[in-house]
Design an enzyme around this catalytic site. Structure first.
Site, PDB file in Angstrom:
ATOM      1  N   GLY A  11       0.791  -1.233   0.000  1.00 14.64           N
ATOM      2  CA  GLY A  11       0.000   0.000   0.000  1.00 14.64           C
ATOM      3  C   GLY A  11       0.819   1.277   0.000  1.00 14.64           C
ATOM      4  O   GLY A  11       0.304   2.330  -0.359  1.00 14.64           O
ATOM      5  N   GLN A  15       4.036   3.141  -5.137  1.00 11.80           N
ATOM      6  CA  GLN A  15       3.648   4.290  -5.964  1.00 11.80           C
ATOM      7  C   GLN A  15       2.128   4.439  -6.092  1.00 11.80           C
ATOM      8  O   GLN A  15       1.613   5.550  -6.168  1.00 11.80           O
ATOM      9  CB  GLN A  15       4.266   4.174  -7.364  1.00 11.80           C
ATOM     10  CG  GLN A  15       4.023   5.407  -8.224  1.00 11.80           C
ATOM     11  CD  GLN A  15       4.311   5.196  -9.707  1.00 11.80           C
ATOM     12  OE1 GLN A  15       4.689   4.096 -10.126  1.00 11.80           O
ATOM     13  NE2 GLN A  15       4.136   6.231 -10.493  1.00 11.80           N
ATOM     14  N   ILE A  61       3.127 -10.221   3.024  1.00 13.43           N
ATOM     15  CA  ILE A  61       2.564 -11.207   2.082  1.00 13.43           C
ATOM     16  C   ILE A  61       3.344 -12.524   2.093  1.00 13.43           C
ATOM     17  O   ILE A  61       2.887 -13.522   1.538  1.00 13.43           O
ATOM     18  CB  ILE A  61       2.506 -10.659   0.639  1.00 13.43           C
ATOM     19  CG1 ILE A  61       3.895 -10.276   0.136  1.00 13.43           C
ATOM     20  CG2 ILE A  61       1.536  -9.484   0.544  1.00 13.43           C
ATOM     21  CD1 ILE A  61       3.973 -10.167  -1.373  1.00 13.43           C
ATOM     22  N   TYR A 111      11.511  -9.263 -12.922  1.00 12.85           N
ATOM     23  CA  TYR A 111      10.208  -8.586 -12.781  1.00 12.85           C
ATOM     24  C   TYR A 111       9.240  -9.095 -13.858  1.00 12.85           C
ATOM     25  O   TYR A 111       8.111  -9.508 -13.564  1.00 12.85           O
ATOM     26  CB  TYR A 111      10.438  -7.089 -12.913  1.00 12.85           C
ATOM     27  CG  TYR A 111       9.205  -6.211 -12.916  1.00 12.85           C
ATOM     28  CD1 TYR A 111       8.317  -6.193 -11.847  1.00 12.85           C
ATOM     29  CD2 TYR A 111       8.964  -5.343 -13.993  1.00 12.85           C
ATOM     30  CE1 TYR A 111       7.222  -5.345 -11.846  1.00 12.85           C
ATOM     31  CE2 TYR A 111       7.876  -4.487 -13.984  1.00 12.85           C
ATOM     32  CZ  TYR A 111       7.000  -4.503 -12.917  1.00 12.85           C
ATOM     33  OH  TYR A 111       5.912  -3.654 -12.913  1.00 12.85           O
ATOM     34  N   ILE A 131       3.428   4.221 -15.192  1.00 14.27           N
ATOM     35  CA  ILE A 131       2.395   5.073 -14.583  1.00 14.27           C
ATOM     36  C   ILE A 131       3.038   6.344 -14.033  1.00 14.27           C
ATOM     37  O   ILE A 131       4.041   6.295 -13.313  1.00 14.27           O
ATOM     38  CB  ILE A 131       1.646   4.324 -13.450  1.00 14.27           C
ATOM     39  CG1 ILE A 131       1.049   3.014 -13.982  1.00 14.27           C
ATOM     40  CG2 ILE A 131       0.569   5.220 -12.846  1.00 14.27           C
ATOM     41  CD1 ILE A 131       0.056   3.159 -15.118  1.00 14.27           C
TER      42      ILE A 131
HETATM   43  C1  AKB Z   1       8.856  -0.283 -14.308  1.00 17.69           C
HETATM   44  O1  AKB Z   1       9.386   0.594 -15.011  1.00 17.69           O
HETATM   45  O2  AKB Z   1       9.456  -1.268 -13.852  1.00 17.69           O
HETATM   46  C2  AKB Z   1       7.374  -0.165 -14.046  1.00 17.69           C
HETATM   47  C3  AKB Z   1       6.600  -0.868 -15.102  1.00 17.69           C
HETATM   48  C4  AKB Z   1       6.481  -0.301 -16.448  1.00 17.69           C
HETATM   49  O3  AKB Z   1       6.073  -1.899 -14.849  1.00 17.69           O
HETATM   50  N1  AKB Z   1       6.999   1.212 -13.986  1.00 17.69           N
END
Ligand code: AKB
Length: 332
Positions: A27, A30, A71, A159, A189
């Site tokens: 939470g 960003q 989590i 990621y 975002i």
């Molecule tokens: C990142 O740059 O890692 C994030 C995304 C685009 O998922 N903002």
């Protein structure tokens, strides 16, 4: 595909008049606080609980319910869901692209093991579950301009790999157990009141702060790097819209959403219209550049537009005006 008759799980059973009881994980990242404020306006302050492993600053603590949740601790998660009668879960805990490369084992724990706990607790308690995915779930072998919903996904960051895993696991739980899993692939975002933490698209947030404060900005991506981006208000609205969409309108469970695509050079040109003395310089970060070069240039979000009526409000000029106004620049 159909949901097996013996499935133990069923979608969140809200009656027409009930408000959802919402938990947001991660939470204090960003998007969490912005999402909490947005949902609290709709569902009431006390129906939206912000959670994190960090201590909230005073103004966030006093703006609505804030609790500790880890989590990686299944019992802790279950206790929160049960004690607060949670019905909707927005799972925002994640290490982003650049920071994930700097700490792969933590990214594996948070983004993969953490997601497993979230899926299990959501399935066990019949929650409606939102997990954000990203343009980072695509890779160099995906079609890049535009990138459709269904195509090759071979990302090369932890990621991205963890987000493809989240998409697939969420959909598996949907087909196998009837979990009401909903997922959007977010572009970069851009938010005014909260900083991103360790992403590849962070430059497009930082530029506004530095332009107003110092009149100059050093960009860590090449001037011609084009990436999909979205203003936070559009992102939060899309998130609520897909969560509220009738299940029968969703022809898939993971959708691209898009608003605009621009390069650092184009963004700087737009900033210059408001701050004529603004200067941009470039000092390329090779890790971020390699990541950006493997990501989509634009997203095809026609399925979201067709199925549940997605439509963005902010293009580049409105984005820049709004961000500069927020940061207090004398926009002309
Ligand atoms: C990142 O740059 O890692 C994030 C995304 C685009 O998922 N903002």
């Amino acid at each position: 595909w159909h949901i097996p008759a013996d499935a133990n799980f069923h979608s969140a059973s809200l009656s027409e008049t009930d408000q959802p009881r919402v938990l947001i994980t991660g939470g204090l990242g960003q998007l969490g606080v912005g999402l909490a404020n947005f949902l609290r306006k709709r569902f009431g302050k006390d129906n939206v609980i912000l959670s994190d492993i960090r201590k909230p600053p005073d103004h966030i603590f006093h703006s609505g319910p804030c609790i500790y949740s880890d989590i990686l601790d299944y019992k802790n998660l279950r206790e929160i869901v049960v004690n607060n009668r949670i019905t909707w879960l927005f799972h925002y805990s994640a290490l982003l692209s650049a920071v994930g490369e700097a700490n792969v084992s933590l990214a594996k724990a948070v983004n993969i093991t953490g997601l497993h706990n979230i899926l299990d607790v959501a399935a066990e308690h019949s929650l409606r579950l939102f997990v954000p995915s990203t343009i980072g779930a695509f890779g160099p072998t995906s079609p890049r301009n535009p990138t459709p919903d269904l195509c090759i996904q071979r990302p090369r960051t932890i990621y991205g790999v963890s987000k493809v895993h989240a998409e697939l696991m969420g959909e598996y739980y949907y087909y196998r157990y009837g979990l009401d899993f909903r997922c959007l692939r977010y572009p970069g975002i851009i938010s005014a009141d909260s900083q991103p933490g360790g992403g590849t698209t962070d430059y497009a947030v930082q530029i506004f702060h530095d332009a107003v404060k110092n009149g100059k900005f050093e960009c860590n991506l090449k001037p011609s790097t084009r990436l999909p981006m979205m203003y936070i208000d559009d992102c939060l609205r899309a998130t609520l819209e897909v969560m509220e969409a009738p299940a029968e309108s969703l022809s898939m469970r993971t959708y691209n959403i898009s608003a605009m695509s621009f390069t650092p050079e184009e963004l700087a040109q737009e900033v210059l219209k408001h701050i004529p003395e603004f200067q941009i310089t470039y000092n390329v970060d090779s890790v971020r550049q390699a990541i950006a070069d493997s990501w989509p240039v634009s997203l095809d979000d026609s399925n979201a537009r067709k199925d549940w009526g997605w439509k963005h409000d902010f293009d580049l000029p409105e984005l820049v005006t709004t961000m500069l106004n927020f940061h207090g620049s004398d926009t002309r």
